[in-house]
Design an enzyme around this catalytic site. Structure first.
Site, PDB file in Angstrom:
ATOM      1  N   LYS A   1       0.953  -1.314  -0.175  1.00 60.62           N
ATOM      2  CA  LYS A   1       0.120  -0.154   0.078  1.00 60.62           C
ATOM      3  C   LYS A   1       0.831   1.288  -0.049  1.00 60.62           C
ATOM      4  O   LYS A   1       2.117   1.187   0.401  1.00 60.62           O
ATOM      5  CB  LYS A   1      -0.847  -0.041   1.273  1.00 60.62           C
ATOM      6  CG  LYS A   1      -1.960   0.646   1.266  1.00 60.62           C
ATOM      7  CD  LYS A   1      -3.324   0.020   0.753  1.00 60.62           C
ATOM      8  CE  LYS A   1      -4.748   0.773   0.502  1.00 60.62           C
ATOM      9  NZ  LYS A   1      -5.750   0.180  -0.043  1.00 60.62           N
TER      10      LYS A   1
ATOM     11  N   GLY B   1     -25.883   3.334   2.220  1.00 66.04           N
ATOM     12  CA  GLY B   1     -24.860   3.796   1.062  1.00 66.04           C
ATOM     13  C   GLY B   1     -25.589   3.475  -0.118  1.00 66.04           C
ATOM     14  O   GLY B   1     -25.707   2.252  -0.368  1.00 66.04           O
TER      15      GLY B   1
ATOM     16  N   GLY C   1     -24.029   3.949  -3.109  1.00 67.91           N
ATOM     17  CA  GLY C   1     -22.924   4.340  -4.366  1.00 67.91           C
ATOM     18  C   GLY C   1     -22.775   3.411  -5.350  1.00 67.91           C
ATOM     19  O   GLY C   1     -23.894   2.797  -5.717  1.00 67.91           O
ATOM     20  N   HIS C   2     -21.491   3.411  -5.890  1.00 66.54           N
ATOM     21  CA  HIS C   2     -21.111   2.501  -7.135  1.00 66.54           C
ATOM     22  C   HIS C   2     -21.639   0.766  -6.713  1.00 66.54           C
ATOM     23  O   HIS C   2     -22.148   0.263  -7.641  1.00 66.54           O
ATOM     24  CB  HIS C   2     -19.741   2.573  -7.467  1.00 66.54           C
ATOM     25  CG  HIS C   2     -19.557   4.041  -7.994  1.00 66.54           C
ATOM     26  ND1 HIS C   2     -19.084   5.348  -7.141  1.00 66.54           N
ATOM     27  CD2 HIS C   2     -19.934   4.562  -9.262  1.00 66.54           C
ATOM     28  CE1 HIS C   2     -18.753   6.016  -8.130  1.00 66.54           C
ATOM     29  NE2 HIS C   2     -19.415   5.856  -9.099  1.00 66.54           N
ATOM     30  N   VAL C   3     -21.089   0.473  -5.550  1.00 60.69           N
ATOM     31  CA  VAL C   3     -21.023  -0.979  -5.389  1.00 60.69           C
ATOM     32  C   VAL C   3     -22.552  -1.211  -5.064  1.00 60.69           C
ATOM     33  O   VAL C   3     -23.063  -2.304  -5.454  1.00 60.69           O
ATOM     34  CB  VAL C   3     -20.269  -1.356  -4.085  1.00 60.69           C
ATOM     35  CG1 VAL C   3     -20.429  -2.881  -4.062  1.00 60.69           C
ATOM     36  CG2 VAL C   3     -18.888  -1.129  -4.708  1.00 60.69           C
ATOM     37  N   ALA C   4     -23.052  -0.334  -4.180  1.00 59.99           N
ATOM     38  CA  ALA C   4     -24.765  -0.758  -3.805  1.00 59.99           C
ATOM     39  C   ALA C   4     -25.452  -0.721  -4.884  1.00 59.99           C
ATOM     40  O   ALA C   4     -26.442  -1.459  -5.172  1.00 59.99           O
ATOM     41  CB  ALA C   4     -25.156   0.284  -2.667  1.00 59.99           C
ATOM     42  N   TYR C   5     -25.309   0.205  -5.997  1.00 59.34           N
ATOM     43  CA  TYR C   5     -26.137   0.056  -6.951  1.00 59.34           C
ATOM     44  C   TYR C   5     -26.383  -1.119  -7.804  1.00 59.34           C
ATOM     45  O   TYR C   5     -27.394  -1.811  -7.832  1.00 59.34           O
ATOM     46  CB  TYR C   5     -25.635   1.128  -7.966  1.00 59.34           C
ATOM     47  CG  TYR C   5     -26.575   1.173  -9.226  1.00 59.34           C
ATOM     48  CD1 TYR C   5     -27.625   1.713  -9.453  1.00 59.34           C
ATOM     49  CD2 TYR C   5     -26.094   0.738 -10.370  1.00 59.34           C
ATOM     50  CE1 TYR C   5     -28.603   1.795 -10.536  1.00 59.34           C
ATOM     51  CE2 TYR C   5     -26.730   0.605 -11.624  1.00 59.34           C
ATOM     52  CZ  TYR C   5     -27.959   1.354 -11.679  1.00 59.34           C
ATOM     53  OH  TYR C   5     -28.950   1.119 -12.666  1.00 59.34           O
TER      54      TYR C   5
HETATM   55  P1  NAD Z   1     -19.174   5.341  -3.388  1.00 56.78           P
HETATM   56  O1  NAD Z   1     -18.510   6.507  -2.862  1.00 56.78           O
HETATM   57  O2  NAD Z   1     -19.513   5.255  -4.600  1.00 56.78           O
HETATM   58  O3  NAD Z   1     -20.351   5.056  -2.266  1.00 56.78           O
HETATM   59  C1  NAD Z   1     -20.414   5.504  -1.090  1.00 56.78           C
HETATM   60  C2  NAD Z   1     -21.990   6.172  -0.752  1.00 56.78           C
HETATM   61  O4  NAD Z   1     -22.131   5.996   0.668  1.00 56.78           O
HETATM   62  C3  NAD Z   1     -22.043   7.546  -1.422  1.00 56.78           C
HETATM   63  O5  NAD Z   1     -23.141   7.520  -2.115  1.00 56.78           O
HETATM   64  C4  NAD Z   1     -22.081   8.364  -0.176  1.00 56.78           C
HETATM   65  O6  NAD Z   1     -23.015   9.347  -0.373  1.00 56.78           O
HETATM   66  C5  NAD Z   1     -22.755   7.324   0.819  1.00 56.78           C
HETATM   67  N1  NAD Z   1     -22.527   7.766   2.174  1.00 56.78           N
HETATM   68  C6  NAD Z   1     -21.579   8.324   2.969  1.00 56.78           C
HETATM   69  N2  NAD Z   1     -21.784   8.000   4.359  1.00 56.78           N
HETATM   70  C7  NAD Z   1     -23.111   7.744   4.565  1.00 56.78           C
HETATM   71  C8  NAD Z   1     -23.859   7.391   5.654  1.00 56.78           C
HETATM   72  N3  NAD Z   1     -23.269   7.976   6.853  1.00 56.78           N
HETATM   73  N4  NAD Z   1     -25.083   6.828   5.480  1.00 56.78           N
HETATM   74  C9  NAD Z   1     -25.470   6.561   4.170  1.00 56.78           C
HETATM   75  N5  NAD Z   1     -24.778   6.800   3.180  1.00 56.78           N
HETATM   76  C10 NAD Z   1     -23.599   7.541   3.191  1.00 56.78           C
HETATM   77  O7  NAD Z   1     -18.074   3.992  -2.806  1.00 56.78           O
HETATM   78  P2  NAD Z   1     -18.384   2.443  -3.449  1.00 56.78           P
HETATM   79  O8  NAD Z   1     -17.319   2.510  -4.472  1.00 56.78           O
HETATM   80  O9  NAD Z   1     -19.861   2.211  -3.665  1.00 56.78           O
HETATM   81  O10 NAD Z   1     -17.816   1.670  -2.349  1.00 56.78           O
HETATM   82  C11 NAD Z   1     -18.491   1.625  -1.166  1.00 56.78           C
HETATM   83  C12 NAD Z   1     -17.836   1.078   0.011  1.00 56.78           C
HETATM   84  O11 NAD Z   1     -17.280  -0.134  -0.438  1.00 56.78           O
HETATM   85  C13 NAD Z   1     -16.469   2.032   0.449  1.00 56.78           C
HETATM   86  O12 NAD Z   1     -16.269   1.874   1.947  1.00 56.78           O
HETATM   87  C14 NAD Z   1     -15.401   1.365  -0.393  1.00 56.78           C
HETATM   88  O13 NAD Z   1     -14.171   1.599   0.405  1.00 56.78           O
HETATM   89  C15 NAD Z   1     -15.652  -0.161  -0.283  1.00 56.78           C
HETATM   90  N6  NAD Z   1     -15.188  -0.870  -1.331  1.00 56.78           N
HETATM   91  C16 NAD Z   1     -15.412  -0.317  -2.751  1.00 56.78           C
HETATM   92  C17 NAD Z   1     -14.770  -1.217  -3.844  1.00 56.78           C
HETATM   93  C18 NAD Z   1     -15.260  -1.040  -5.244  1.00 56.78           C
HETATM   94  O14 NAD Z   1     -14.974  -1.879  -6.273  1.00 56.78           O
HETATM   95  N7  NAD Z   1     -15.805   0.181  -5.563  1.00 56.78           N
HETATM   96  C19 NAD Z   1     -14.074  -2.444  -3.453  1.00 56.78           C
HETATM   97  C20 NAD Z   1     -13.568  -2.647  -2.218  1.00 56.78           C
HETATM   98  C21 NAD Z   1     -14.432  -1.721  -1.151  1.00 56.78           C
END
Ligand code: NAD
Length: 386
Positions: free
Chosen positions: A93, A193, A195-199
């Site tokens: 890292k 949340g 975001g990207h993954v949740a969608y």
């Molecule tokens: P993202 O930034 O697209 O989504 C995160 C969402 O959480 C945002 O929409 C934000 O507005 C919302 N949020 C922030 N604080 C909040 C709260 N208190 N209550 C409700 N919603 C809240 O991120 P992502 O890419 O979807 O990743 C989500 C999580 O998974 C992160 O912790 C990330 O580190 C982890 N992760 C992501 C990946 C990946 O492939 N993107 C891989 C491994 C881990």
């Protein structure tokens, strides 16, 4: 114990190697270039399985020492994540000390790239909190040891669909352990949340017939999932109180803590957010005491790492998705090991990772390469058989 007054900087200097020895880090590199404002630390934790891969986090740390501790902790986590996921990658890292909104420049990232090139492939960088695809494209101008490049440039692009599939499969494995079958049909799942993954995840969940509750601090993001997948909106401060089968942290770290755990009315925690447990030991135990099954975050969210690992071999999303499906078996094995060895799920995941590191480390003791004698032996063999 003496009463000698020790200046705090000296303490850091004195304890530097003990910090590295504590978790057996191989190498730590401090990179500095005053002209471009670069102050970065790269930590290579373990390269038994392959080159150390892990993102570069850009963050304004309160002190250099805090930055060092963070990079040591995160790089060790990467070793375990890769090892338990069956990847042939080591753990590394980097942290770049600075404000990701105001301190970025082409020169800064290209300088960072040159330091990475100098490591000859021992460390491969990627994006992380505070860095993005554009930054990695600057890094790529100076080194080939970078992943997470856009699809347009032959990279793997957005990892979220692959991460989401891994989380979905991990959830099913957790259900299989908890309920004796892995169906998510009619299961209630509270997603924090949107975001990207949740969608992408909510798409899988709804297609299997789950009832999804979703929250986001930006309501419009949650509304998109409500509108497209028929989920139910929950205000962010109420998501911990939803009566459901699964709570899915998909926003921030540290959300499983003294305040939130007593509020949860679920059987399982399974979600992609990194570092969900505020305190790894205390809060995993609290979940156990409440009879809540916890799927270790660093395992269930390994799809992101699987995605970039695939980039190294020439990206193919089908292959990445198929590897992410294997998270099902990995989670099942972890939960079974935890039960058998009377460990928590996190402990079992680390145990399995260490076991793989030891076994693969062992096979590497066998000489299988070319030596300086190879040419000479070949000539002797040719003469003898002519
Ligand atoms: P993202 O930034 O697209 O989504 C995160 C969402 O959480 C945002 O929409 C934000 O507005 C919302 N949020 C922030 N604080 C909040 C709260 N208190 N209550 C409700 N919603 C809240 O991120 P992502 O890419 O979807 O990743 C989500 C999580 O998974 C992160 O912790 C990330 O580190 C982890 N992760 C992501 C990946 C990946 O492939 N993107 C891989 C491994 C881990």
């Amino acid at each position: 114990m003496t009463n000698a007054v020790v200046n705090p900087e000296e303490t850091v200097a004195l304890s530097l190697f003990s910090e590295l020895e504590k978790y057996e880090h191989e190498q730590v590199i401090f990179c500095s270039d005053k002209k471009v404002g670069l102050r970065a630390i790269i930590a290579v934790h373990n390269t038994t399985l392959g080159p150390a891969l892990g993102g570069a986090r850009m963050w304004q740390y309160a002190s250099d020492y805090e930055a060092l501790i963070d990079v040591l902790r995160l790089s060790r986590g990467m070793t375990y994540k890769a090892a338990v996921s069956g990847l042939n990658l080591g753990g590394g890292k980097a942290v770049i000390i600075g404000n990701s909104k105001t301190d970025k420049s082409e020169a800064l990232f290209r300088t960072y790239g040159r330091f990475i090139e100098g490591l000859g492939g021992r460390y491969i960088t990627a994006e992380d909190v505070g860095t993005d695809v554009r930054d990695m494209e600057w890094v790529r101008m100076e080194t080939k040891y970078v992943t997470g490049i856009s699809r347009a440039l032959g990279g793997s692009g957005d990892p979220s669909p692959v991460t989401a599939l891994g989380v979905y499969m991990g959830m099913k494995a957790a259900c299989s352990e908890r309920y004796g079958n892995d169906s998510l049909n009619k299961k209630k799942i509270a997603v924090q949340g949107a975001g990207h993954v949740a969608y992408h995840l909510c798409g899988y969940l709804r297609r299997e017939g789950a009832k999804v509750y979703v929250s986001d601090i930006f309501e419009e993001k949650a509304r998109r999932i409500v509108n497209e997948y028929g989920a139910e909106y929950v205000p962010p401060d109420q998501i911990y109180d939803v009566e459901a089968h699964i709570f899915c942290p998909a926003a921030l770290g540290g959300v499983l803590n003294d305040e939130t755990i007593p509020r949860l009315k679920v059987d399982i925690i399974a979600g992609p957010a990194n570092n969900q447990l505020k305190d790894e030991t205390v809060h995993e135990q609290m979940l156990l005491d409440r009879g809540i099954l916890y799927a270790p975050d660093f395992v269930i969210n390994a799809g992101g790492l699987i995605n970039v690992a695939n980039e190294l071999e020439g990206y193919n999303q089908e292959r990445a998705l198929s590897q992410a499906r294997e998270i099902y078996d990995v989670i099942k094995n972890i939960l079974a090991t935890a039960k058998k060895l009377n460990m928590t799920a996190n402990q079992a995941a680390i145990h399995l990772a260490e076991e793989r590191l030891a076994k693969i480390g062992q096979i590497k003791q066998i000489y299988a390469g070319k030596s300086q004698y190879a040419g000479r032996l070949g000539e002797m063999h040719q003469r003898a058989t002519a």
